[in-house]
Scaffold this motif. Structure first.
Motif, PDB file in Angstrom:
ATOM      1  N   GLN A 621       0.817  -1.215   0.000  1.00 21.40           N
ATOM      2  CA  GLN A 621       0.000   0.000   0.000  1.00 21.40           C
ATOM      3  C   GLN A 621       0.855   1.272   0.000  1.00 21.40           C
ATOM      4  O   GLN A 621       0.346   2.373   0.195  1.00 21.40           O
ATOM      5  N   GLY A 622       2.169   1.116  -0.209  1.00 22.62           N
ATOM      6  CA  GLY A 622       3.057   2.277  -0.242  1.00 22.62           C
ATOM      7  C   GLY A 622       3.483   2.744   1.127  1.00 22.62           C
ATOM      8  O   GLY A 622       4.071   3.825   1.261  1.00 22.62           O
ATOM      9  N   ILE A 629       1.322   6.539   9.580  1.00 24.17           N
ATOM     10  CA  ILE A 629       0.179   6.053   8.817  1.00 24.17           C
ATOM     11  C   ILE A 629      -0.945   5.667   9.782  1.00 24.17           C
ATOM     12  O   ILE A 629      -0.687   5.148  10.885  1.00 24.17           O
ATOM     13  N   GLY A 662     -10.278   2.546   1.158  1.00 19.20           N
ATOM     14  CA  GLY A 662      -8.987   1.924   1.411  1.00 19.20           C
ATOM     15  C   GLY A 662      -9.087   0.424   1.554  1.00 19.20           C
ATOM     16  O   GLY A 662     -10.164  -0.134   1.834  1.00 19.20           O
ATOM     17  N   THR A 672      -8.273   6.078   3.846  1.00 14.62           N
ATOM     18  CA  THR A 672      -7.701   7.155   3.039  1.00 14.62           C
ATOM     19  C   THR A 672      -7.355   8.313   3.955  1.00 14.62           C
ATOM     20  O   THR A 672      -8.207   9.105   4.342  1.00 14.62           O
ATOM     21  N   CYS A 674      -3.584  10.786   5.096  1.00 17.26           N
ATOM     22  CA  CYS A 674      -2.204  11.110   4.716  1.00 17.26           C
ATOM     23  C   CYS A 674      -1.189  10.232   5.434  1.00 17.26           C
ATOM     24  O   CYS A 674      -1.319   9.947   6.627  1.00 17.26           O
ATOM     25  N   ARG A 675      -0.135   9.813   4.687  1.00 18.96           N
ATOM     26  CA  ARG A 675       0.935   8.988   5.247  1.00 18.96           C
ATOM     27  C   ARG A 675       2.151   9.816   5.648  1.00 18.96           C
ATOM     28  O   ARG A 675       3.110   9.280   6.173  1.00 18.96           O
ATOM     29  N   CYS A 677       4.693  11.202   3.863  1.00 14.93           N
ATOM     30  CA  CYS A 677       5.787  10.450   3.238  1.00 14.93           C
ATOM     31  C   CYS A 677       7.152  11.070   3.530  1.00 14.93           C
ATOM     32  O   CYS A 677       7.281  12.261   3.813  1.00 14.93           O
ATOM     33  N   CYS A 715      -0.454  13.366  -5.459  1.00 14.43           N
ATOM     34  CA  CYS A 715      -0.514  12.365  -4.391  1.00 14.43           C
ATOM     35  C   CYS A 715      -0.961  11.018  -4.959  1.00 14.43           C
ATOM     36  O   CYS A 715      -2.053  10.906  -5.529  1.00 14.43           O
ATOM     37  N   TYR A 717      -1.872   8.440  -3.357  1.00 13.57           N
ATOM     38  CA  TYR A 717      -2.731   7.689  -2.441  1.00 13.57           C
ATOM     39  C   TYR A 717      -4.118   8.302  -2.284  1.00 13.57           C
ATOM     40  O   TYR A 717      -4.923   7.838  -1.477  1.00 13.57           O
ATOM     41  N   VAL A 719      -5.220  11.067  -0.934  1.00 16.59           N
ATOM     42  CA  VAL A 719      -5.559  11.551   0.403  1.00 16.59           C
ATOM     43  C   VAL A 719      -5.751  13.065   0.451  1.00 16.59           C
ATOM     44  O   VAL A 719      -6.035  13.618   1.506  1.00 16.59           O
TER      45      VAL A 719
END
Length: 802
Positions: A621-622, A629, A662, A672, A674-675, A677, A715, A717, A719
């Motif tokens: 899932q990155g 996360i 998700g 869904t 924000c991760r 990153c 993005c 993902y 999000v």
């Protein structure tokens, strides 16, 4: 002997033409020698209809030749008119073949058409376009491979592969995409070298499906096909393995190198053998050959406005006028707080002298570098950044010293004038690994990440210096608590940088254990083959090392290490490593302790193969590029949606979380959200620089967002979304007593009410960075189903799910 002039200008590009115009304006004896039958061949060869930008926007234009952003055709027409009005003495189809300075100081200039000239001073403005870089792979000279695009409208209905990530490649790809199927190949993961406008255009075209992009990819070969609908194909090395593209045409826009043979024959010296290097010239554009001047791209300044300013200024210098460069007022403001450092030129020279890593760039490149940077004069004891901050500026020490508090070392490490710091977070994208405070009389140059990366990518010697220091410091951060710098020097000297695409093996189970790897960028998963299935045992983030178990245990690899995302490691030689730990018992004991702990953790994970499946799921899932996360345990979740309501209440009525969206595996749900990153995709192209990173790592959107939607498109993902700000909710008492507005946890506005689409701005999770209690979604969950964790915690989390 040929005609004699005071000034001979070679090449009628922006710099040369501007120089000739200023000479004509001053009624100086001059001649402009141009190889082509028209002015400014570089601009002339731009694709038809190309919109030419006038960056850098902060610089004023000083030239008798007009220039403003506009179509290629309009600009060329204006230059032709100005050349005629000013009566520039231009000689077309006079390609210069040799320039020689006689003992009496006069230059002899010979042209290929047999004509010759004499001049007291020579200005070289020849540019680079005569030396275009090729693909450098088999098939680079096939008939359907070209390195220039004159008219994009000449091609229709073709599959065209554009190779490159600079302005020319982007402009070609966008123009061709109107009536062709276009694929663009980018060796990196972003379009970091392009102007802002071009970067926006290509990202939008990719997002709209008009252009297909292969990131982190490079051509392996180009082949002609004897049969089939397409004349050729390209084989690519991509982040996910090899790929094939059937194509009609390849257009490679890979830049150009200086016509080194000709320039060196004129007596001009280059600083090194790097093909990308430019001649060493003074701040007045004079080369090592007295009275021979270089302006424009050949001197390292490819932007049109910069070259035109240089053309104007070089004539002033030649005629004895001490004109101030156009960027001088801007640089003066940068140096306003420095005492006794003199003029702008003196300040720039002093900084370059004091900081060796900057000695590799020309004075002109140095000016551009400082325009992007800031001068800091912190007081003694002032904190520059703290450990675990998520800032990523690069710092050069001009004067004084800084003190670095390294975890595990009783005394701070002192860095003095000429050294630099901040490269660890610059390269890895991870948190700061130490706290840095200023010493007495400290003067620093602070450079943004984007600007520093641009310099690293364009000047190989700068990259080599930073890599060398990074390797040593990375080794020190892991082993210096027991080993001295001298003891680590041999290991650093034998270390090498290695790059891996996502899914590549760093090493495999059963291999000989001949080295260990420090993870510099990216992350790894460690797995074992159990019952014919790969079981993930743990996750290794940037800043950690792998492979020492085989070296400590004198055995073969007991597990496999694979890149979870694009990863770079520092490979340390096993024999040198063994020699080091044999000399330092304390280091050996610490590593043996860590070895036992890892072995125990791996055995625990092997007994829970489902835990490894959870880590594999999260990586898919990155989550490997995340720093934080949100996960939801579906077995505990009661679907009350308190998490979404709390998010909306905290953020003025707009939720940044979609609980239901998700994927889910083994009751582990990735909603869904924000991760945050390591290298946030959303921050790559934000025109107002509204995407920021807080010191604790939260990626957030500032109030100056203009609603362009670039972050939403970038993005991967989903999000980030665009939303209008809802009306302010009435207070709790008004709701209780008067029934006004929605109640706590209720929708703050009618979702069916039509909103002004122009008022929309980007919204995303900011981890409730301003809330003392932390993330509202986690605090509001009544069952403890919602948690926020970092990838380093994945193994422990997976083991807990028995």
């Amino acid at each position: 002997m040929g005609e004699r002039f005071k000034i001979a200008i070679v090449g009628s590009g922006p710099g040369g033409l501007s120089a000739a115009a200023r000479a004509a304006e001053r009624n100086e004896s001059h001649v402009l020698l141009e190889a082509e039958p028209h002015l400014s061949n570089t601009i002339y060869l731009y694709q038809k209809g190309k919109y030419v930008m006038d960056e850098p926007g902060i610089l004023p234009l000083r030239s008798p030749i007009p220039f403003a952003a506009g179509l290629r055709e309009t600009i060329l027409e204006g230059w032709d008119e100005a050349a005629a009005r000013l009566k520039i003495n231009v000689r077309h189809q006079h390609e210069v073949s040799a320039i020689k300075r006689r003992d009496d100081g006069i230059f002899e200039i010979k042209c290929k058409n047999g004509n010759s000239f004499e001049a007291e001073a020579v200005v070289l403005g020849i540019g680079l376009q005569g030396n275009l870089r090729k693909l450098g792979v088999p098939g680079e000279d096939l008939p359907f491979v070209q390195y220039q695009l004159d008219d994009p409208d000449a091609y229709e209905g073709e599959t065209i592969v554009v190779v490159g990530a600079g302005d020319a490649a982007i402009e070609n790809a966008v123009a061709l995409a109107r009536q062709n199927n276009v694929v663009i190949i980018n060796r990196k993961d972003e379009f970091g070298r392009a102007k802002k406008g071009n970067e926006q255009a290509i990202l939008k075209a990719i997002d709209d499906g008009l252009i297909e992009c292969y990131y982190n990819s490079a051509p392996e070969k180009v082949e002609a096909l004897s049969a089939g609908r397409k004349p050729g194909r390209m084989i690519l090395n991509t982040a996910n393995g090899r790929a094939q593209i059937l194509l009609d045409r390849v257009i490679a826009r890979l830049g150009a190198t200086a016509p080194r043979g000709f320039v060196e024959a004129c007596g001009v010296v280059f600083p090194n053998k790097d093909p990308a290097s430019v001649p060493a010239i003074s701040a007045q554009y004079e080369s090592n050959v007295k009275r021979l001047y270089i302006v424009g791209a050949l001197g390292g300044y490819p932007l049109i406005k910069q070259a035109m300013n240089q053309g104007y200024e070089v004539i002033e210098y030649i005629t004895g006028n001490a004109v101030e460069p156009a960027d001088a007022p801007l640089l003066k403001a940068k140096f306003a707080n420095l005492k006794g450092i003199g003029s702008v030129d003196q300040a720039l020279a002093q900084i370059q002298k004091n900081v060796p890593v900057l000695s590799h760039i020309t004075p002109l490149q140095m000016r551009e570098f400082m325009l992007d940077s800031d001068i800091r004069t912190p007081a003694a004891g002032e904190v520059i950044f703290t450990r675990n901050d998520y800032t990523n500026s690069f710092y050069s020490i001009v004067e004084g010293e800084v003190r670095i508090e390294v975890e595990g070392k009783p005394q701070p490490v002192v860095l003095r004038r000429g050294e630099f710091f901040g490269e660890m977070s610059l390269i890895s994208g991870r948190r700061r690994s130490a706290t840095v405070t200023a010493g007495p009389n400290c003067i620093l140059v602070e450079t943004p990440r984007r600007s520093m990366n641009r310099l690293i990518n364009s000047v190989e010697a700068v990259k080599a210096d930073i890599d060398r220091v990074f390797i040593m410091r990375a080794i020190q951060s892991r082993f210096a608590s027991e080993a001295s710098t001298e003891q680590l020097a041999e290991m650093a000297a034998n270390a090498t940088l290695q790059r891996f695409k996502a899914g590549d093996y760093v090493f495999q189970e059963g291999d000989e254990g001949d080295c260990l790897h420090l993870v510099r960028i990216g992350s790894l998963t460690i797995s074992r083959n159990i019952g014919g299935k790969d079981i993930v045992l743990t996750y290794v983030a940037a800043g950690n090392y792998v492979g020492e178990m085989a070296l400590m245990g004198e055995s073969k690899r007991s597990a496999s290490a694979r890149a979870a995302i694009a990863t770079e490691t520092i490979r340390l030689d096993g024999a040198v490593f063994k020699k080091l730990i044999s000399r330092i018992p304390a280091l050996r004991l610490r590593l043996q302790k860590e070895f036992k702990e890892r072995t125990a953790a791996n055995l625990a994970m092997q007994s829970l193969p489902g835990g490894g499946d959870i880590i594999s799921f999260l990586m898919a899932q990155g989550a490997g590029e995340a720093t934080d996360i949100l996960l939801i345990d579906e077995s505990l979740c009661v679907r009350c949606d308190n998490c979404e309501k709390a998010c909306a209440e905290t953020h003025s009525g707009t939720s940044r979380l979609d609980r239901e969206a998700g994927p889910t595996f083994a009751n582990v749900h990735v909603p869904t959200s924000c991760r945050h990153c390591e290298h946030p995709h959303c921050m790559k192209d934000c025109p107002p620089d509204a995407l920021r990173r807080a010191p604790n790592g939260e990626v957030f959107i500032a109030d100056n967002c203009i609603g362009c939607g670039n972050c939403e498109r970038n993005c991967p993902y989903g999000v980030i979304h665009m939303a209008s700000k809802p009306p302010k909710k009435p207070g709790l008492l008004q709701w209780l007593l008067l029934g006004r507005g929605p109640g706590p946890g209720e929708a703050p506005y009618d979702p069916n009410v039509k909103k002004d689409p122009t008022a929309k701005k980007a919204v995303k999770c900011d981890m409730c960075k301003d809330q003392a209690g932390g993330a509202a979604c986690v605090r509001a969950c009544p069952t403890g189903a919602a948690i926020r964790i970092s990838p380093e915690e994945f193994p422990a989390y997976a083991q807990s799910r028995r």
